[in-house]
Design an enzyme around this catalytic site. Structure first.
Site, PDB file in Angstrom:
ATOM      1  N   ASP A  46     -21.884   3.201   0.480  1.00  0.00           N
ATOM      2  CA  ASP A  46     -20.499   3.424   1.318  1.00  0.00           C
ATOM      3  C   ASP A  46     -19.836   4.890   0.558  1.00  0.00           C
ATOM      4  OD1 ASP A  46     -17.855   4.298   3.030  1.00  0.00           O
ATOM      5  OD2 ASP A  46     -17.290   3.025   0.468  1.00  0.00           O
ATOM      6  N   ASP A  48     -16.551   6.566   0.229  1.00  0.00           N
ATOM      7  CA  ASP A  48     -15.184   6.777  -0.042  1.00  0.00           C
ATOM      8  C   ASP A  48     -14.772   4.579  -1.315  1.00  0.00           C
ATOM      9  OD1 ASP A  48     -13.904   9.210   0.748  1.00  0.00           O
ATOM     10  OD2 ASP A  48     -13.970   8.846   2.267  1.00  0.00           O
TER      11      ASP A  48
END
Length: 276
Positions: A46, A48
């Protein structure tokens, strides 16, 4: 073996001949062992909260500056933005927020979706400026793990709900162009449904020709874990500033950070141990 005249060989005692053979015979050099291919095929990060803790001092600040620059009387506090993170996607967060509290007068009912889209593009530009200015560093251990993966031939991807341009800029700016070229980027707007739907991870698997059973996802939120579980891919969670108290049911391992020290942090072998 060293060549000697046949007559001389006949005159030598057997014990000497045996010793001569053992000391003069040519042997092939011992090949340098190559490190074993790790069972893990790819790491799907991922963005953020995983690569960088971008939410509180990056995206939130960029949203507020976009509101301010467009004369929209809105400012998201740290706590309010944390609540909005339960919704995947920036455009979706703005829409959900204003559906709840009321829409600003500057955004009339007609064309709301287009206005939100334009605001999000402006917010993305502001966010990239914050990255370029070095105001958002990589999280502990990210660079170490990425370099180990590259060295060992493990494929890399970033699968995010964020804008593709913002994700690419973050990886390039914080990791360098050479590392950026090792990554495939899959962003939220490339799929129909964002996390917790598994679409972005399934797109990565299909596009890169991966075996799901040999991949590990690195996430920081329960939304991301939900996407990983739905995709049928093993998941490790590295907690971020907003997600420490979330329910990570379904994750194979939960850590505070990846860690800069390989002796105590998360390594390629650590991730490989999570495979089914």
């Amino acid at each position: 073996m060293v060549k000697l005249p046949i007559l001389l060989l006949l005159l030598l005692p057997l014990s000497l001949l045996t010793r001569l053979h053992s000391t003069t015979a040519f042997s092939l050099p011992t090949p340098t062992p190559t490190p074993p291919t790790p069972p893990i095929q790819a790491i799907l990060f991922d963005c953020d909260g995983v690569l960088a803790d971008t939410e509180p001092d990056g995206h939130r600040v960029a949203f507020n500056l976009a509101f301010q620059n467009n004369d929209i009387p809105e400012s998201w506090s740290v706590s309010r933005y944390g609540k909005l993170l339960e919704i995947g996607g920036g455009k979706e967060r703005m829409t959900a927020h204003w559906n709840e509290v009321g829409w600003p007068e500057r955004i009339p009912p007609e064309g709301r979706a287009e206005t939100v889209k334009e605001l999000h593009l402006k917010k993305t530009d502001i966010f990239m400026t914050l990255i370029d200015e070095g105001k958002i560093p990589l999280r502990s251990g990210v660079l170490r793990l990425v370099d180990e993966a590259i060295e060992r031939g493990v494929q890399l991807a970033v699968c995010s709900t964020s804008n593709e341009k913002a994700v690419s800029n973050l990886v390039r700016t914080l990791m360098g162009e050479e590392r950026r070229e090792k990554f495939r980027i899959f962003a939220g707007d490339m799929v129909k449904k964002k996390k917790p739907a598994p679409d972005v991870y399934l797109m990565a698997v299909e596009t890169m020709g991966l075996d799901k059973s040999r991949c590990v996802i690195v996430e920081d939120s329960h939304i991301g874990v939900g996407a990983a579980v739905a995709a049928g891919i093993s998941c490790l969670v590295t907690k971020s500033s907003y997600t420490g108290n979330e329910d990570f049911t379904g994750a194979k391992m939960i850590v505070e950070e990846l860690g800069d020290d390989a002796a105590t942090g998360v390594t390629v072998d650590t991730l490989a141990s999570l495979l089914d």
